[in-house]
Design an enzyme around this catalytic site. Structure first.
Site, PDB file in Angstrom:
ATOM      1  CD  GLU A 160      -3.320  -2.629   7.177  1.00  0.00           C
ATOM      2  OE1 GLU A 160      -2.279  -2.887   6.583  1.00  0.00           O
ATOM      3  OE2 GLU A 160      -3.921  -1.537   7.062  1.00  0.00           O
ATOM      4  CD  GLU A 163      -2.928   5.231   6.825  1.00  0.00           C
ATOM      5  OE1 GLU A 163      -2.890   5.291   5.587  1.00  0.00           O
ATOM      6  OE2 GLU A 163      -2.015   4.713   7.502  1.00  0.00           O
ATOM      7  CB  SER A 222       5.405  -1.902  11.951  1.00  0.00           C
ATOM      8  OG  SER A 222       5.002  -0.580  12.248  1.00  0.00           O
ATOM      9  CG  HIS A 270      -5.828   1.667   5.145  1.00  0.00           C
ATOM     10  ND1 HIS A 270      -5.390   2.588   6.072  1.00  0.00           N
ATOM     11  CD2 HIS A 270      -4.806   0.798   4.963  1.00  0.00           C
ATOM     12  CE1 HIS A 270      -4.144   2.272   6.427  1.00  0.00           C
ATOM     13  NE2 HIS A 270      -3.772   1.192   5.767  1.00  0.00           N
ATOM     14  CG  ASN A 283      -1.750   1.205   1.383  1.00  0.00           C
ATOM     15  OD1 ASN A 283      -1.773   2.052   0.484  1.00  0.00           O
ATOM     16  ND2 ASN A 283      -2.443   1.327   2.506  1.00  0.00           N
ATOM     17  CE  LYS A 309      -0.202   3.045   4.772  1.00  0.00           C
ATOM     18  NZ  LYS A 309      -0.063   3.093   6.225  1.00  0.00           N
ATOM     19  N   GLY A 323       2.629   2.213  10.828  1.00  0.00           N
ATOM     20  CA  GLY A 323       3.539   3.344  10.696  1.00  0.00           C
ATOM     21  C   GLY A 323       4.226   3.731  11.986  1.00  0.00           C
TER      22      GLY A 323
HETATM   23  P1  13P Z   1       3.173   0.354   7.631  1.00  0.00           P
HETATM   24  O1  13P Z   1       3.717  -0.937   7.047  1.00  0.00           O
HETATM   25  O2  13P Z   1       3.892   1.564   7.168  1.00  0.00           O
HETATM   26  O3  13P Z   1       3.052   0.252   9.126  1.00  0.00           O
HETATM   27  O4  13P Z   1       1.669   0.512   7.066  1.00  0.00           O
HETATM   28  C1  13P Z   1       0.794  -0.549   7.161  1.00  0.00           C
HETATM   29  C2  13P Z   1      -0.446  -0.238   6.406  1.00  0.00           C
HETATM   30  O5  13P Z   1      -1.224   0.610   6.782  1.00  0.00           O
HETATM   31  C3  13P Z   1      -0.684  -0.980   5.159  1.00  0.00           C
HETATM   32  O6  13P Z   1      -1.959  -0.740   4.671  1.00  0.00           O
END
Ligand code: 13P
Length: 256
Positions: free
Chosen positions: A168, A98, A214, A96, A9, A11, A174
């Site tokens: 997740e 976010e 992560s 997601h 992803n 982002k 992150g």
């Molecule tokens: P990170 O791997 O940067 O923690 O992000 C995970 C994520 O949100 C994947 O959709």
């Protein structure tokens, strides 16, 4: 056997040069579709077509990071599932954390998107996961149950063949704070049990459940080695081929 999926992803990252370049590097690892691992990358909307062209014929598939649940009309700023398909996407990430947190997406809205994506023939990666306060308050399973129930309203057992779940935990995204192998396995086991209750044993046995939060080369083997972890949804480490490729290799190793 559930074929592992390693999905990146991206982002709000990459550009018209770096996106296709990243795919070119990944193609060295998966030059053709593989029965050992499925690799998916999810670039920002403007680069989907370019990235799909760069990935054509290889073992790298392309997905959107989101979509809208209507085909066309007065929905400023939105992108339809059909448009994602039109530019070469096979996948879409929905729900997601976010988008749940920053954009206020509800389970009801996410469910509309899931059903639309499945109707048009896109495969769905449906994300679920608890906040730190939920985990600390012993509400992880309750939150997962609510998100699964809400996200999969009116989705049939047959349609589940095109749905992948991504667990997740929000506190691990992150932050560099990865879930332990045991925490991931426990949540994945719960999700698989939920799938059995909501659908049946066949769906529970066949549905891929990815871990996200992560994931890095140094923790991928442990996480992907868990019996109920069928791949990874990777954020930061998917932006560099030298980090993402070892995670793809961990996916292959997890079933061989
Ligand atoms: P990170 O791997 O940067 O923690 O992000 C995970 C994520 O949100 C994947 O959709």
């Amino acid at each position: 056997m559930r074929r592992p999926i390693i999905a990146g992803n991206w982002k709000l990252n990459t550009c018209s040069e770096s996106g296709p370049a990243l795919v070119a590097a990944l193609k060295a690892e998966v030059p053709a579709p593989s029965d050992k691992v499925e690799v998916v990358v999810c670039p920002p909307y403007p680069y989907l077509g370019l990235v799909a062209a760069a990935a054509a014929g290889s073992g790298v598939e392309v997905g959107g990071q989101n979509a809208w649940h209507e085909t066309s009309g007065a929905f400023t700023g939105e992108v339809a599932c059909e448009m994602l398909q039109d530019v070469g996407c096979k996948w879409v990430v929905l729900g997601h954390s976010e988008r749940r947190q920053i954009n206020g997406e509800s389970d009801e809205l996410i469910n509309s998107k899931v059903r639309k994506a499945l109707d048009v023939g896109l495969k769905v990666i449906l994300c679920v996961g608890e906040l730190l306060e939920d985990r600390e308050g012993d509400r992880t399973e309750a939150v997962l149950k609510t998100q699964m129930t809400g996200g999969l309203v009116d989705v049939s057992a047959e349609q589940m063949a095109e749905v992948v779940i991504a667990y997740e935990p929000v506190w691990a995204i992150g932050t560099g704070k990865v879930a332990s192998d045991e925490q991931a396995e426990e949540a994945h086991k719960f999700l698989r049990g939920w799938l059995e209750g909501r659908f049946n044993g066949d769906v529970a046995g066949a549905t891929r459940i990815l871990y996200g939060g992560s994931v890095k080369p140094d923790n991928a083997n442990g996480l992907l080695g868990q019996p109920n972890v069928d791949g990874a949804l990777v954020g930061g480490a998917s932006l560099k081929a030298e980090l993402f490729i070892p995670i793809i290799q961990a996916g292959v190793a997890s079933v061989s």
